[in-house]
Design a protein around this motif. Structure first.
Motif, PDB file in Angstrom:
ATOM      1  N   ALA A 373      19.664  19.990  16.795  1.00 15.46           N
ATOM      2  CA  ALA A 373      20.286  20.981  17.681  1.00 15.46           C
ATOM      3  C   ALA A 373      19.209  21.868  18.251  1.00 15.46           C
ATOM      4  CB  ALA A 373      21.295  21.829  16.908  1.00 15.46           C
ATOM      5  N   LEU A 374      19.378  22.238  19.499  1.00 14.16           N
ATOM      6  CA  LEU A 374      18.483  23.254  20.059  1.00 14.16           C
ATOM      7  C   LEU A 374      19.323  24.311  20.751  1.00 14.16           C
ATOM      8  CD1 LEU A 374      18.036  22.492  23.345  1.00 14.16           C
ATOM      9  CD2 LEU A 374      16.668  20.707  22.300  1.00 14.16           C
ATOM     10  N   ALA A 375      18.766  25.504  20.800  1.00 11.27           N
ATOM     11  CA  ALA A 375      19.534  26.634  21.333  1.00 11.27           C
ATOM     12  C   ALA A 375      18.609  27.629  22.034  1.00 11.27           C
ATOM     13  CB  ALA A 375      20.284  27.356  20.207  1.00 11.27           C
ATOM     14  N   THR A 376      19.180  28.325  22.996  1.00  6.49           N
ATOM     15  CA  THR A 376      18.499  29.389  23.722  1.00  6.49           C
ATOM     16  C   THR A 376      19.381  30.634  23.644  1.00  6.49           C
ATOM     17  OG1 THR A 376      17.691  27.731  25.263  1.00  6.49           O
ATOM     18  CG2 THR A 376      17.457  30.023  25.937  1.00  6.49           C
ATOM     19  N   ALA A 377      18.747  31.787  23.489  1.00  6.15           N
ATOM     20  CA  ALA A 377      19.495  33.047  23.495  1.00  6.15           C
ATOM     21  C   ALA A 377      18.809  34.029  24.436  1.00  6.15           C
ATOM     22  CB  ALA A 377      19.555  33.639  22.087  1.00  6.15           C
ATOM     23  N   THR A 378      19.606  34.799  25.158  1.00  7.64           N
ATOM     24  CA  THR A 378      19.074  35.870  26.008  1.00  7.64           C
ATOM     25  C   THR A 378      19.557  37.203  25.456  1.00  7.64           C
ATOM     26  OG1 THR A 378      19.442  34.397  27.881  1.00  7.64           O
ATOM     27  CG2 THR A 378      18.795  36.666  28.386  1.00  7.64           C
ATOM     28  N   LEU A 379      18.614  38.099  25.218  1.00 12.28           N
ATOM     29  CA  LEU A 379      18.932  39.441  24.716  1.00 12.28           C
ATOM     30  C   LEU A 379      18.475  40.469  25.738  1.00 12.28           C
ATOM     31  CD1 LEU A 379      19.368  37.843  22.139  1.00 12.28           C
ATOM     32  CD2 LEU A 379      18.068  39.526  20.895  1.00 12.28           C
ATOM     33  N   VAL A 380      19.269  41.515  25.906  1.00  7.65           N
ATOM     34  CA  VAL A 380      18.957  42.516  26.923  1.00  7.65           C
ATOM     35  C   VAL A 380      19.044  43.909  26.324  1.00  7.65           C
ATOM     36  CG1 VAL A 380      19.652  43.484  29.153  1.00  7.65           C
ATOM     37  CG2 VAL A 380      19.872  41.033  28.757  1.00  7.65           C
ATOM     38  N   LYS A 381      18.048  44.720  26.619  1.00  5.92           N
ATOM     39  CA  LYS A 381      18.103  46.145  26.247  1.00  5.92           C
ATOM     40  C   LYS A 381      17.926  46.953  27.521  1.00  5.92           C
ATOM     41  CE  LYS A 381      14.908  47.901  23.438  1.00  5.92           C
ATOM     42  NZ  LYS A 381      14.346  48.224  22.104  1.00  5.92           N
ATOM     43  N   ILE A 382      18.889  47.836  27.762  1.00  4.98           N
ATOM     44  CA  ILE A 382      18.812  48.657  28.967  1.00  4.98           C
ATOM     45  C   ILE A 382      18.289  50.019  28.601  1.00  4.98           C
ATOM     46  CG2 ILE A 382      20.161  49.783  30.784  1.00  4.98           C
ATOM     47  CD1 ILE A 382      21.968  47.295  30.723  1.00  4.98           C
TER      48      ILE A 382
END
Ligand code: MG
Length: 382
Positions: A373-382
């Motif tokens: 399995a492979l995965a990508t995550a996007t995290l955002v800090k404003i």
């Protein structure tokens, strides 16, 4: 009376009771989403996060109190005019030991923390204090399209908020004030309160016109911290009658071997989150040498990674996970997987992608020796 810093209690009253849609759109501007959060949420967070503010209260229109409740602070129902709304907020704060109160327009979402500090500091020597900016453009008076006066700009300021006051004085001023007022400085002055001018800030503008949303978005996203993480995991097949994939139990001719429940998809997503935070991988947080995690539900790992992201001030924008196997077939279970991952992560399903591919019978996944399995995550800090 002398007051020492630290012993004073300061409340922030955010005025958000307007229903006007002058700025465009079909919802009042304070509830419009900009850079992932409502304008009100951006504004409230600046006061909640400020070290010198003890309590934040939002005054909302009676029809908006359910939306306002999502802000996670105390909500007071406002009145028909701005004055009436501020008065309602002040009455709700009465008798609770506040020395100072700061009244702020909800549509000023970029007030610098230093401006808030300066207003509070000025209240040590003045009953009222508010930020203002000296006018630098020449001023005209106009009539019927023609300039018919050129008043001096000397001593003219553009008024901003937060406008701060000694609590008892501004409550008394509002109770005594009849008629409407442009702001709380006007109410205070009508009661004879001196208001000190502290330096305002250009970025502390009020969202008023349609183009102001784009300006606000640009300013907010200019400081945005965006992180990407990837995760990759493999577990081999062994004896068993089911596999766990993205939190769903799927009947199969084999099981997946592993220290925990061997949920390869959930492990890849968890590692993608740790990766985005530069926080290593599952093995670092949950060592396989620790028998405590034998047969563990992998949701424990995923919840930990989500919690770490929250703790560091990031929100998860999306995750994308690809499962690589010939069998079992993933398609019939993809919706259930998305729902389960959504529950564990507290993330809406539209931000969760779970898909599958075969490797065309090539390699270890093609020979059905295991699942990758492979995965990508996007995290955002404003
Ligand atoms: Mg694993």
């Amino acid at each position: 009376m002398t007051m020492t810093k630290g012993s004073l209690k300061t409340a922030a009253l955010i005025v958000a009771a307007g229903r006007g849609t002058r700025a465009g759109g079909d919802v009042p501007k304070q509830w419009r989403m900009v850079a992932g959060r409502s304008i009100a949420a951006h504004t409230v967070s600046l006061f909640v996060d400020h070290a010198d503010i003890n309590t934040v209260v939002v005054v909302a229109h009676p029809e908006d109190t359910h939306i306002a409740a999502r802000l996670g602070v105390e909500i007071v129902a406002g009145g028909a005019t701005r004055d009436a709304s501020v008065r309602a907020g002040l009455e709700a704060l009465e008798g609770r030991g506040f020395d100072y109160v700061l009244v702020h327009d909800v549509a000023r979402s970029l007030v610098p923390p230093a401006v808030i500090s300066d207003v509070i500091a000025a209240l040590a020597t003045h009953v009222g204090a508010a930020p203002g900016l000296a006018v630098t453009d020449a001023l005209w008076r106009g009539s019927e399209g023609l300039v018919d006066g050129t008043p001096s700009r000397d001593g003219i300021f553009r008024a901003q908020t937060p406008q701060g006051f000694h609590f008892d004085a501004i409550l008394a001023a509002h109770r005594a004030h009849a008629g409407s007022a442009a702001d709380d400085v006007e109410v205070a002055r009508a009661a004879g309160i001196d208001v000190a001018i502290v330096p305002g800030a250009e970025e502390n503008f009020k969202v008023t016109r349609p183009g102001d949303f784009a300006r606000l978005e640009k300013e907010l996203t200019g400081n945005m911290d965006i992180r990407l993480g990837n995760g990759f995991d493999v577990h081999r097949f062994g004896d068993g009658d089911h596999v766990m994939l993205c939190g769903i139990r799927i009947a199969h001719t084999h099981g997946l071997m592993g220290h925990s429940d061997a949920d390869v998809g959930m492990h890849a997503v968890t590692d993608a989150l740790y990766g985005a935070l530069a926080e290593g991988d599952i093995g670092r947080h949950f060592p396989p040498s620790d028998m405590k995690w034998k047969g563990a539900d992998s949701a424990v790992f995923l919840r930990h990674a989500v919690g770490l992201a929250t703790q560091k001030g990031f929100s998860i924008s999306n995750i994308d996970c690809t499962l690589i196997c010939e069998h079992p077939k993933i398609g019939p279970h993809a919706t259930a997987m998305t729902t389960r991952m959504s529950e564990i992560m507290g993330l809406e399903t539209t931000r969760i992608s779970i898909k599958a591919t075969t490797s065309e019978r090539l390699g270890f996944t093609g020979r059905e020796e295991g699942i990758a399995a492979l995965a990508t995550a996007t995290l955002v800090k404003i």
